[in-house]
Design an enzyme around this catalytic site. Structure first.
Site, PDB file in Angstrom:
ATOM      1  N   ASP A  65      52.233  38.515  40.109  1.00 27.77           N
ATOM      2  CA  ASP A  65      51.202  39.147  39.067  1.00 27.77           C
ATOM      3  C   ASP A  65      51.391  38.749  37.623  1.00 27.77           C
ATOM      4  O   ASP A  65      52.395  37.850  37.339  1.00 27.77           O
ATOM      5  CB  ASP A  65      51.672  40.832  39.057  1.00 27.77           C
ATOM      6  CG  ASP A  65      50.369  41.674  38.490  1.00 27.77           C
ATOM      7  OD1 ASP A  65      49.935  41.124  37.297  1.00 27.77           O
ATOM      8  OD2 ASP A  65      49.980  42.380  39.239  1.00 27.77           O
ATOM      9  N   ASP A 113      49.501  33.566  37.454  1.00 28.40           N
ATOM     10  CA  ASP A 113      47.801  33.804  36.944  1.00 28.40           C
ATOM     11  C   ASP A 113      47.058  33.109  38.335  1.00 28.40           C
ATOM     12  O   ASP A 113      47.059  31.667  38.503  1.00 28.40           O
ATOM     13  CB  ASP A 113      47.479  33.077  35.767  1.00 28.40           C
ATOM     14  CG  ASP A 113      45.965  33.178  35.336  1.00 28.40           C
ATOM     15  OD1 ASP A 113      45.335  33.780  36.386  1.00 28.40           O
ATOM     16  OD2 ASP A 113      45.581  32.980  34.474  1.00 28.40           O
ATOM     17  N   VAL A 114      46.381  34.087  39.008  1.00 28.85           N
ATOM     18  CA  VAL A 114      45.990  33.712  40.235  1.00 28.85           C
ATOM     19  C   VAL A 114      44.539  32.547  40.100  1.00 28.85           C
ATOM     20  O   VAL A 114      44.154  31.988  41.020  1.00 28.85           O
ATOM     21  CB  VAL A 114      45.595  34.510  41.333  1.00 28.85           C
ATOM     22  CG1 VAL A 114      46.577  35.519  41.763  1.00 28.85           C
ATOM     23  CG2 VAL A 114      44.421  35.768  40.650  1.00 28.85           C
ATOM     24  N   TYR A 153      31.198  41.307  39.060  1.00 29.48           N
ATOM     25  CA  TYR A 153      32.097  41.764  40.119  1.00 29.48           C
ATOM     26  C   TYR A 153      31.499  42.026  41.496  1.00 29.48           C
ATOM     27  O   TYR A 153      32.233  41.536  42.468  1.00 29.48           O
ATOM     28  CB  TYR A 153      32.497  43.171  39.337  1.00 29.48           C
ATOM     29  CG  TYR A 153      33.467  43.780  40.214  1.00 29.48           C
ATOM     30  CD1 TYR A 153      34.875  43.712  39.701  1.00 29.48           C
ATOM     31  CD2 TYR A 153      33.276  44.851  41.000  1.00 29.48           C
ATOM     32  CE1 TYR A 153      35.892  44.587  40.619  1.00 29.48           C
ATOM     33  CE2 TYR A 153      34.149  45.594  41.854  1.00 29.48           C
ATOM     34  CZ  TYR A 153      35.450  45.250  41.733  1.00 29.48           C
ATOM     35  OH  TYR A 153      36.345  46.032  42.201  1.00 29.48           O
TER      36      TYR A 153
HETATM   37  N1  LIG Z   1      40.211  51.023  41.723  1.00 28.59           N
HETATM   38  C1  LIG Z   1      39.273  50.870  42.366  1.00 28.59           C
HETATM   39  O1  LIG Z   1      38.327  51.994  42.269  1.00 28.59           O
HETATM   40  C2  LIG Z   1      38.770  49.733  43.119  1.00 28.59           C
HETATM   41  C3  LIG Z   1      37.548  49.800  43.919  1.00 28.59           C
HETATM   42  C4  LIG Z   1      37.194  48.699  44.712  1.00 28.59           C
HETATM   43  C5  LIG Z   1      37.878  47.630  44.647  1.00 28.59           C
HETATM   44  N2  LIG Z   1      39.146  47.501  43.874  1.00 28.59           N
HETATM   45  C6  LIG Z   1      39.865  46.355  43.742  1.00 28.59           C
HETATM   46  O2  LIG Z   1      41.105  46.411  43.986  1.00 28.59           O
HETATM   47  C7  LIG Z   1      42.001  45.444  43.437  1.00 28.59           C
HETATM   48  C8  LIG Z   1      43.186  46.218  42.734  1.00 28.59           C
HETATM   49  O3  LIG Z   1      42.542  46.913  41.586  1.00 28.59           O
HETATM   50  P1  LIG Z   1      43.190  48.208  40.878  1.00 28.59           P
HETATM   51  O4  LIG Z   1      42.283  49.231  40.817  1.00 28.59           O
HETATM   52  O5  LIG Z   1      44.304  48.392  41.691  1.00 28.59           O
HETATM   53  O6  LIG Z   1      43.424  47.536  39.510  1.00 28.59           O
HETATM   54  P2  LIG Z   1      44.688  47.257  38.701  1.00 28.59           P
HETATM   55  O7  LIG Z   1      44.530  46.509  37.272  1.00 28.59           O
HETATM   56  O8  LIG Z   1      45.476  48.482  38.759  1.00 28.59           O
HETATM   57  O9  LIG Z   1      45.475  46.250  39.393  1.00 28.59           O
HETATM   58  C9  LIG Z   1      45.194  44.771  39.365  1.00 28.59           C
HETATM   59  C10 LIG Z   1      46.680  43.813  39.045  1.00 28.59           C
HETATM   60  O10 LIG Z   1      46.010  42.699  39.024  1.00 28.59           O
HETATM   61  C11 LIG Z   1      46.815  42.068  38.218  1.00 28.59           C
HETATM   62  N3  LIG Z   1      45.980  40.628  37.727  1.00 28.59           N
HETATM   63  C12 LIG Z   1      44.799  40.858  36.994  1.00 28.59           C
HETATM   64  N4  LIG Z   1      44.694  39.573  36.686  1.00 28.59           N
HETATM   65  C13 LIG Z   1      45.463  38.781  37.199  1.00 28.59           C
HETATM   66  C14 LIG Z   1      45.661  37.180  37.392  1.00 28.59           C
HETATM   67  N5  LIG Z   1      44.659  36.403  36.876  1.00 28.59           N
HETATM   68  N6  LIG Z   1      46.778  36.635  37.899  1.00 28.59           N
HETATM   69  C15 LIG Z   1      47.479  37.657  38.560  1.00 28.59           C
HETATM   70  N7  LIG Z   1      47.459  39.116  38.549  1.00 28.59           N
HETATM   71  C16 LIG Z   1      46.436  39.610  37.667  1.00 28.59           C
HETATM   72  C17 LIG Z   1      47.187  42.966  36.973  1.00 28.59           C
HETATM   73  O11 LIG Z   1      47.864  42.594  36.100  1.00 28.59           O
HETATM   74  C18 LIG Z   1      47.000  44.314  37.674  1.00 28.59           C
HETATM   75  O12 LIG Z   1      48.650  44.262  37.949  1.00 28.59           O
HETATM   76  C19 LIG Z   1      40.846  44.756  42.545  1.00 28.59           C
HETATM   77  O13 LIG Z   1      40.588  43.427  43.261  1.00 28.59           O
HETATM   78  C20 LIG Z   1      39.804  45.623  42.432  1.00 28.59           C
HETATM   79  O14 LIG Z   1      38.722  44.811  42.388  1.00 28.59           O
HETATM   80  C21 LIG Z   1      39.541  48.575  43.183  1.00 28.59           C
END
Ligand SMILES: NC(=O)c1ccc[n+]([C@@H]2O[C@H](COP(=O)([O-])OP(=O)(O)OC[C@H]3O[C@@H](n4cnc5c(N)ncnc54)[C@H](O)[C@@H]3O)[C@@H](O)[C@H]2O)c1
Length: 271
Positions: free
Chosen positions: A44, A70-71, A162
């Site tokens: 992360d 950083d992915v 998105y």
């Molecule tokens: N929360 C929701 O309702 C929801 C719904 C559908 C899909 N998602 C998807 O689930 C996944 C996780 O989301 P979440 O809600 O847990 O969000 P979150 O922000 O809690 O977790 C995302 C993590 O990704 C990390 N991150 C961001 N950019 C990065 C990068 N460039 N390199 C490495 N790490 C990076 C952040 O630091 C964070 O720890 C995402 O792909 C999101 O699109 C979430």
């Protein structure tokens, strides 16, 4: 290419690589696999969040390490390959959870830098990590990759970067399932509904999202907890799912089933 010529360590303890594991769905996924005795690599950008998850896992008797990445950055992902190879051996499971959420906007209002960053992290980051770690899985004779989609991949939301990026992830999942299946690597996606992750909670607290509306649109009348997405991911990576590949599995408390039904009927799950 030499760095991809790994041989997976012969061990019953699997290495599970979770990008975005410092928070939300990724954090819950890391904890879920660690509870089973797997070694988890949390990859992360957020180092302090990742270290906190590691402490949590270790205090529960599990094993986890942190690799900063950083992915969206090719070099950073290359460094992660070296790090994972050195510290734990090639992953048996890759969960591509790193992602950015987006606030609603109209076409002309979305800043193109934000548009490009969302594509770079959510889609290209997923692609890049699959490309980086699949060869080691092939070499080891198999593995499992999970990508994270969204209901916005299959419904229309005002999320101009998105949603298309998530739809592209669904297509990528199917393509990679066909590409890597003959080598024993399964590739699936989960499609979360409204998940109460840290990011989502921040948006609710800031008044950008309405939790009661999100609950009402789902058949079960509630949001999804991050741990429930983690359970679905864990299942798809387990032997019980050994014949499942190329799928996109909704875990949405029935949002997809219920939202248009409710609009048509004129009532919600809370009425
Ligand atoms: N929360 C929701 O309702 C929801 C719904 C559908 C899909 N998602 C998807 O689930 C996944 C996780 O989301 P979440 O809600 O847990 O969000 P979150 O922000 O809690 O977790 C995302 C993590 O990704 C990390 N991150 C961001 N950019 C990065 C990068 N460039 N390199 C490495 N790490 C990076 C952040 O630091 C964070 O720890 C995402 O792909 C999101 O699109 C979430």
């Amino acid at each position: 290419m030499a760095k991809l010529e790994w041989v997976r360590r012969v061990s019953s303890v699997r290495t599970i690589l979770v990008t975005g594991g410092s928070s939300g769905i990724g954090r819950a996924t890391a904890i879920r696999f660690a509870r089973d005795g797997d070694t988890v690599v949390i990859a992360d950008l957020n180092e302090s969040g990742g270290k906190a998850v590691i402490e949590e896992i270790e205090s529960d008797g599990g094993k986890a390490i942190f690799g900063k990445v950083d992915v969206a950055d090719d070099e950073s992902v290359e460094d992660l390959i070296d790090f994972v190879e050195r510290e734990s051996g090639a992953p048996a499971v890759l969960v591509n959870c790193a992602g950015l959420l987006q606030n609603p906007s109209r076409l002309v209002d979305l800043d193109m830098a934000e548009h490009d960053r969302i594509w770079a992290v959510n889609y290209r980051g997923t692609y890049l990590c699959c490309r980086a770690f699949a060869p080691a899985m092939v070499k080891a004779g198999g593995g499992s990759i999970i990508n994270i989609s969204s209901t916005s991949a299959v419904r229309v939301f005002p999320l101009l970067a998105y949603s298309p990026a998530k739809a592209a992830i669904d297509q990528l999942t199917a393509i990679l399932a066909a590409d890597l299946g003959p080598d024993g690597v399964r590739v699936n996606a989960v499609l979360p509904g409204y998940v109460r992750s840290e990011q989502m909670q921040l948006r609710i607290d800031a008044g950008l999202r309405d939790a009661s509306k999100m609950k009402a649109q789902s058949a079960l009348g509630r949001m999804v907890e991050p741990g429930e997405i983690a359970d679905g991911i864990h299942f798809l990576c387990s032997d019980a799912a050994r014949a499942i590949t190329g799928t996109v599995m909704p875990i949405d408390a029935g949002y997809l089933a219920s939202s248009s039904y409710q609009l048509h009927a004129g009532w919600t799950s809370e009425d």
